[in-house]
Design an enzyme around this catalytic site. Structure first.
Site, PDB file in Angstrom:
ATOM      1  N   SER A 159     -12.634  23.715   4.345  1.00  0.00           N
ATOM      2  CA  SER A 159     -12.494  24.120   5.735  1.00  0.00           C
ATOM      3  C   SER A 159     -11.816  25.483   5.748  1.00  0.00           C
ATOM      4  CB  SER A 159     -11.676  23.093   6.527  1.00  0.00           C
ATOM      5  OG  SER A 159     -10.355  23.073   6.044  1.00  0.00           O
TER       6      SER A 159
ATOM      7  N   GLU B 197      -2.129  17.465   7.466  1.00  0.00           N
ATOM      8  CA  GLU B 197      -1.916  18.381   6.342  1.00  0.00           C
ATOM      9  C   GLU B 197      -1.957  19.825   6.829  1.00  0.00           C
ATOM     10  OE1 GLU B 197      -4.007  15.831   6.210  1.00  0.00           O
ATOM     11  OE2 GLU B 197      -3.366  14.603   4.505  1.00  0.00           O
TER      12      GLU B 197
ATOM     13  N   ASP C 157       0.862  -1.176   0.000  1.00  0.00           N
ATOM     14  CA  ASP C 157       0.000   0.000   0.000  1.00  0.00           C
ATOM     15  C   ASP C 157       0.893   1.219   0.000  1.00  0.00           C
ATOM     16  OD1 ASP C 157      -2.566  -1.021  -0.003  1.00  0.00           O
ATOM     17  OD2 ASP C 157      -2.428  -1.556   2.117  1.00  0.00           O
TER      18      ASP C 157
ATOM     19  N   ARG D  48     -17.084  20.370   1.602  1.00  0.00           N
ATOM     20  CA  ARG D  48     -15.741  19.816   1.354  1.00  0.00           C
ATOM     21  C   ARG D  48     -14.674  20.909   1.355  1.00  0.00           C
ATOM     22  NH1 ARG D  48     -16.908  18.082  -3.548  1.00  0.00           N
ATOM     23  NH2 ARG D  48     -14.842  17.254  -4.016  1.00  0.00           N
TER      24      ARG D  48
ATOM     25  N   PHE E 285     -14.203  21.304   8.567  1.00  0.00           N
ATOM     26  CA  PHE E 285     -14.417  20.601   7.316  1.00  0.00           C
ATOM     27  C   PHE E 285     -15.758  19.906   7.371  1.00  0.00           C
ATOM     28  CE2 PHE E 285     -14.177  16.840   4.670  1.00  0.00           C
ATOM     29  CZ  PHE E 285     -13.687  17.354   3.483  1.00  0.00           C
TER      30      PHE E 285
END
Lengths: 568, 689
Positions: B391, B357, B316, B389, B384
């Site tokens: 913030s 982030e 992954d 979608r 958010f």
């Protein structure tokens, strides 16, 4: 011999090996076409189809390994019964100008086993025991069929390694028919004619009476259909001589040229099969790798034997006889022709002889013994040499594969418990047979009375007899009387086990490998066509052989050699 | 984060040695040797020589049987050394199992009649719990068995299993519902549906694997054992025939006598592959143990072996190749907006953003400006929401927003703004460079783009190139689009990638690779990984994964660190290499032993054979004894190697083979010549004194 003469012989050897290789290469692609059915056209194709209709087999239907093995065993079983009957009833049948009576029971069992197993160990002498019918319809036929059996097994082993996700390894009847019809018959036919042109006899005449030299008086000179048997006897690595003297007899092997032709015939099928393998798998380098391993083992044997005979026996030098050891060798073949024949016949499972192996120097004799005891893989028997070699390669791959940290694989096929089991059976069974049977024989009373030379040499004679039978070679060291029921019967058993246990094991391995998927190669895969791996394989073969037989050799040829050079 | 690793055990821990010594004597019981036929034969040899020694003592010439006595003594030692190697490695496992077992005591459990917190319950013992029973676990209670949280959420201390002291959240639904018996609930209460019957719980399986109690031989071990047994059989035949050949030779030469029983047994034991047979069980158990030191539990020996064979790794992207989170790397202005304004807007919109982030944006601004910004007083945060979608934050009249391109452009248009002409280009540029574009706006004005970048784990690239060298292909699985995936794939140096992957893509991909003959390894934690895990040859589940994922896997990583897959592969290879190396060594040893024993045994019959005594060993008895002693001593000398494994080197198979062949093959030929000679010199020295 002068250095110059030796150099000439070396050049001749190189030329000879170049010819073998040069013929094996195109022949291998012919083999591939034969077994894939490419040649089944025209008149031979019709004959082939007639045979299939007769035996009610569907040529497009293949069997799993068990079916293949069962058919192989049934076929050889029938071959045994027919040959046995022929030996017992030859006195009542035709083509018997000398009116030979039946083989005695033990000899018949031993001989029938011997020819069915491609051993061709002979406890009888051909010219005083076997009728022409026996020689032609019995022994010669088995020469063809036992060789074809070996080749068929080798081919289905190749299929097993090449195929994936199937349990089919081929149709025994089809392989058998094609091998005999397209490969063995034509080659044997052509070479029989060539041999006739050189003076090998081919007739059905009664024996000739002649007056010999000097005091010998009246002599009987044996006749017979020799050439037709001689060609397939060498080509199929059978080795059972028409005459007792085998290929030393001038009617079997009259000239230096026929000598080289016969050695060529001995080597050609075993030398071709690795290249067939390379073509079938599509990895020609893999084929060359096996070929090279075989060639190097062969050369090691040859060079040792040649040098030992060249050095000769120091004890006779003291008596004023100098030069190479020529005892038991034919002058018309010389050192090269004799050494090369002796090496070839023992490193394949042929067993024809043009030299008395009993008269070789201790080290020379050791070479012939060791080449057989290695399992006959230095080209080896027709088919059997190849599949035994695959047994060794699987062993080598197994240990080498572990050392690089992967569960071992050969040509992308995982080597697991079943493959290991079959490989060790194939590789080790003949050796264990030799050890056990020699061990038993030596504690029996009066064993020394059967030996011409009790002591270390007698030991070699005895071990050689069992080595020859268990490895389906058939050559005799001579000097040991193996005609007693104990030896004919245990010998028969050794021949049967030595032939069919490895054969069935390798078929089982083929069946298992055919079902496996192939792991695609990467830099993490052990390359099995590298120089390192070739050396490793050679070492594995030599080490297994040496570890198994070192004590025997120490008390046999090595002790004899040390006595000889020590002047004892 | 505090981390309690399991105790590291040295190769020769005194306590373990003591226990191993005792059990190696107890293991002399012949019935215990039936799993190891080679050592069984050695022990029978020991018994035979002992009997012969005892008979000899009471004979007319007791002195001559001392030699038999010495040989017998060393044969017994050989068996004991072999037992010791096995016991020592088992002991290490047992010590670890003991620490696990502490948490496996029978605890009371509240068995509920229905899955509700106020349902009636009966108090029973945890050992009476069956599959599908429902139990209620309250704070400070031990969870009575493996199961799945069906109601509630709780903080659970799993240090008993993972050695990790930080508690984790376990809640119903989703990927965090699995709980393990023996772990403790710290806060809140949960209802757990038991998923395993007693004796088969995760902890039970771990204990039995670590302990080696239920250790089944792996396919490769079985194959190797076939070889060893076959060789042993051959050497029995060799020794048997040596007897009759020497008897015959003695008669025909008129000198000497047949090889004695003692000599024959000594020859057999020296030839038989005792070294590898003695160390084979230890190699496997020690491999498990090394995994355990990494906090990885293999649920079968076969899984570790398969790990050595893996040629495709499915990884992954997130968490394995890259750090779990993207980080701000660049500010890109649009439409001649100033960089300062963009940074300010980004800062204000991120103050309330607790995601990694958001934090990384603040960190980057801090790094660029050298100041530690503080939020203004009048700020209100816009969290958010899935609907918008976006913030951001509200400072008085001004709204600062950040979000994906389409979300922000929609918001800006609603404010009555326009879309800057170069915005789309910059957004695409970021995406094609493997990053995630975050668009920042102040009211209707779009200021620019924050370049959020995937950060590769340190050293990951080098690891992949190592893997490529040893023939393992790496495939990155990611939900990202093709552009992003391709960029990261190049950056990380993976061989292939699967972009926009859906859960069942993994399963399909594994099947495809397997059909081509590849062995595939993967890691997973979610329930939707379970089918793929079950299909993969080596399936590593993260311990914090769901119960179905853990059930489907054959290896569990207690640290939940997917990168460990690479270590697991290495350990798998090490185990196989150690087996191969010691087999080669063992067989190569035989040559020297032959040269020691054969001349010694036969010199009476054929004096000329003394030329084979190339080591110049003093006397026949000392020669044979030296070989036997060497054969015995080499076992304990190689125990450390068996336990730590042959070092794995990153090089192509062909070179690795040559390398190991030189060390263990050539070394195996030479070492015994030197060793036997030294022992012979010592023996002669001792006897002279």
């Amino acid at each position: 011999m002068t250095t110059q003469e030796i150099s000439v012989e070396a050049l001749m050897l190189l030329l000879f090996l170049a010819i073998v290789t040069g013929v094996a290469l195109p022949l291998s692609s012919f083999f591939v076409r034969v077994f894939s059915g490419d040649m089944s056209r025209g008149i031979p194709g019709h004959i082939e189809n007639m045979i299939y209709r007769l035996i009610e087999t569907d040529p497009d239907r293949e069997d799993g390994w068990k079916g293949y093995a069962r058919n192989m065993l049934i076929f050889n079983g029938i071959g045994f019964v027919i040959l046995f009957m022929l030996l017992i009833f030859q006195g009542f049948l035709s083509f018997n100008p000398q009116n030979f009576r039946a083989f005695d029971l033990y000899t018949a069992i031993n001989t029938a086993t011997s020819f069915v197993t491609n051993t061709n160990w002979q406890v009888y002498s051909g010219e005083t025991t076997a009728s022409y019918l026996t020689q032609m319809a019995g022994l010669t036929v088995q020469n063809f069929l036992s060789a074809a059996t070996g080749v068929c097994i080798a081919i289905s082993v190749m299929r097993g390694i090449t195929r994936q996700s199937t349990d089919r390894v081929g149709n025994f009847w089809v392989d058998m028919t094609r091998c005999t019809l397209y490969i063995l018959l034509p080659i044997a036919f052509i070479f029989a004619l060539i041999l006739v042109s050189q003076g090998v006899i081919q007739n059905l005449d009664p024996y000739v009476q002649a007056t010999g030299y000097g005091s010998t008086g009246q002599q009987t000179i044996a006749m017979g259909p020799v050439a037709s048997q001689e060609a397939i006897k060498e080509l199929g690595t059978n080795g059972g001589g028409f005459f007792n003297a085998n290929a030393a007899h001038p009617y079997e092997n009259p000239t230096p040229l026929t000598n080289f032709i016969e050695i060529f015939l001995i080597l050609i099928i075993p030398a071709t099969l690795p290249l067939v393998f390379g073509r079938i798998t599509g990895k020609i380098r893999q084929g060359w790798m096996i070929f090279t391993v075989m060639l190097i083992l062969f050369l090691c044997g040859f060079i040792t034997l040649y040098s030992a005979e060249l050095a000769g026996n120091p004890l006779v030098k003291e008596l004023g006889v100098s030069g190479i050891s020529m005892e038991g060798k034919e002058v018309r073949f010389g050192l090269l022709g004799s050494s090369l024949f002796a090496t070839s016949t023992t490193s394949t499972s042929c067993g024809a002889v043009n030299t008395m192996h009993d008269s070789l120097t201790p080290i020379g004799g050791l070479v012939t013994l060791f080449m057989m005891l290695l399992g006959e893989v230095a080209f080896g028997g027709a088919g059997s040499g190849f599949y035994t070699m695959i047994g060794f390669v699987v062993l080598a791959v197994f240990i080498a594969g572990l050392m690089i940290g992967r569960t071992p694989e050969y040509l992308g096929k995982k080597i697991e418990a079943l493959e290991m089991k079959m490989a060790v059976i194939t590789v080790l069974i003949p050796g264990v047979l030799v050890l056990l049977l020699s061990g038993i024989a030596l504690v029996l009373p009066n064993v020394t009375e059967l030996m011409k030379n009790p002591g270390p040499h007698g030991l070699s004679e005895l071990i050689y007899a069992f080595a020859s039978m268990a490895n389906n070679n058939g050559s005799a060291f001579a000097g040991f009387d193996a005609s007693k029921p104990f030896y004919t019967l245990t010998g028969s058993l050794a021949m049967l086990i030595g032939r069919f246990v490895p054969a069935v094991s390798m078929l089982a391995m083929a069946g298992s490998l055919a079902q496996k998927k192939k792991v695609p190669p990467s830099s993490g895969t052990l390359p099995t066509d590298s120089i390192t791996f070739s050396i490793w394989t050679i070492l594995v073969i030599l080490i297994i052989g040496a570890l198994t037989f070192f004590p025997l050799f120490a008390m046999g040829p090595i002790a004899e050699h040390l006595s000889m050079i020590g002047g004892i | 984060m505090a981390r309690k690793r399991f105790p590291r055990l040295g190769a020769f821990e005194p306590k373990l040695i003591r226990e191993a010594l005792i059990s190696s004597v107890l293991k002399l019981d012949l019935r215990q040797q039936k799993g190891n036929p080679v050592m069984l034969m050695v022990e029978i040899g020991g018994i035979l020589t002992t009997i012969s020694f005892v008979i000899g003592i009471f004979s007319a010439t007791p002195k001559s049987s001392f030699f038999t006595g010495f040989v017998s003594f060393w044969l017994w030692l050989t068996v004991i050394f072999s037992n010791f190697a096995e016991s020592l490695s088992e002991g290490r496992g047992k010590a670890r199992a003991a620490s696990l077992r502490q948490s496996k005591t029978s605890v009371p459990a509240r068995k509920l009649t229905a899955d509700s917190f106020d349902a009636a319950f009966t108090e029973i013992s945890s050992s009476d719990l069956r599959k599908n029973d429902l139990v209620l676990v309250k704070a400070n209670e031990i969870i009575p068995g493996d199961g799945e949280v069906v109601k509630g959420a709780a903080l659970v201390n799993e240090s008993a299993i993972t050695g990790e002291s930080a508690p984790v959240v376990r809640e119903s639904g989703g990927d965090r519902s699995a709980v393990t018996g023996g772990t403790t609930v710290i806060a809140n209460e949960i209802i757990v549906r038991i998923t395993t019957d007693p004796g088969q719980t995760f902890l039970d399986r771990m204990i039995s694997m670590v302990e080696g109690a239920e250790r089944r031989k792996t396919p490769n071990e079985i194959a190797l054992e076939i070889l060893l047994i076959a060789l042993t059989g051959v050497f029995l035949a060799v020794v048997a025939s040596t007897y009759s050949v020497s008897a015959y030779s003695a008669v025909s030469s008129g000198k000497g006598s047949a090889a004695s029983l003692t000599v024959l047994i000594a020859l057999f034991v020296c030839l038989a592959p005792t070294t590898i047979a003695a160390l084979l069980p230890a190699i496997g158990i020690a491999g498990m143990d090394r995994l355990f030191q990494l906090n990885v539990i293999a649920l079968s020996g076969r899984a570790i072996e398969a790990a050595g064979d893996v040629n495709i790794l499915l990884l992954d992207k997130t968490g394995t190749i890259t750090l779990g989170n993207r980080q701000a790397a660049e500010f890109l202005t649009v439409d001649a907006q100033s960089n300062e304004e963009l940074m300010e807007a980004a800062l204000l919109s991120s103050f309330a953003d607790d995601t990694p982030e958001g934090k990384s944006i603040i960190a980057l601004i801090q790094e660029r400006t050298g100041k530690t910004p503080a939020p203004p007083k009048n700020i209100t945060f816009i969290p958010f929401s899935a609907a918008t979608r976006v913030s951001g934050a509200q400072c008085g009249e001004i709204t600062y927003l950040k979000g994906a391109y389409d979300a922000i452009t929609k918001a800006a248009l609603e404010f009555g703004g326009t879309i800057p002409s170069d915005l789309k280009g910059k957004v695409d540029a970021v995406a094609s460079a493997g990053g995630t574009p975050l668009v920042v706006a102040r009211n209707e004005v779009i200021l620019g783009v924050v370049f959020l970048k995937d950060i590769l784990k340190t050293g990951i690239k080098e690891r992949f190139s190592d893997l490529r060298q040893i023939g393992i292909r790496t495939v990155m699985i990611t939900g990202d689009n093709h552009l992003t995936a391709a960029t990261i794939a190049v950056e990380a140096g993976v061989d292939d990638y699967l972009a926009e992957a859906k859960p069942d893509d993994k399963l399909r991909m594994i099947k495809e690779y397997q059909n081509e003959g590849y062995m595939v390894a993967m890691t997973g934690d979610g329930t939707n990984d379970a089918p793929a895990l079950a299909q993969a040859d080596v399936a590593v589940a993260m311990n914090n994964g769901t119960q179905p994922a853990r059930e489907a896997a054959n290896i569990i990583d207690l640290d939940s660190d997917p990168t460990k897959l690479l270590d697991i592969v290495e350990i798998g290879k090490q185990i196989l290499m150690t087996r191969g190396a010691l087999t080669t060594f063992s067989i190569a040893n035989d040559m020297a032993k032959y040269f020691a024993i054969i001349p010694a045994a036969l010199i009476g019959i054929y004096p000329q054979l003394k030329i084979l005594n190339i080591m110049g060993l003093a006397a026949p008895e000392s020669a044979i004894l030296s070989a036997v002693i060497f054969n015995a001593l080499v076992i304990p000398m190689l125990i450390p190697l068996a336990l730590t494994g042959v070092k794995f080197k990153t090089m192509p198979a062909s070179r690795l083979f040559t390398y190991n062949l030189t060390i263990f093959g050539l070394g195996g030929v030479i070492a015994p010549f030197i060793g036997i000679k030294i022992i012979d010199l010592i023996l002669i020295g001792l006897l002279n004194i």
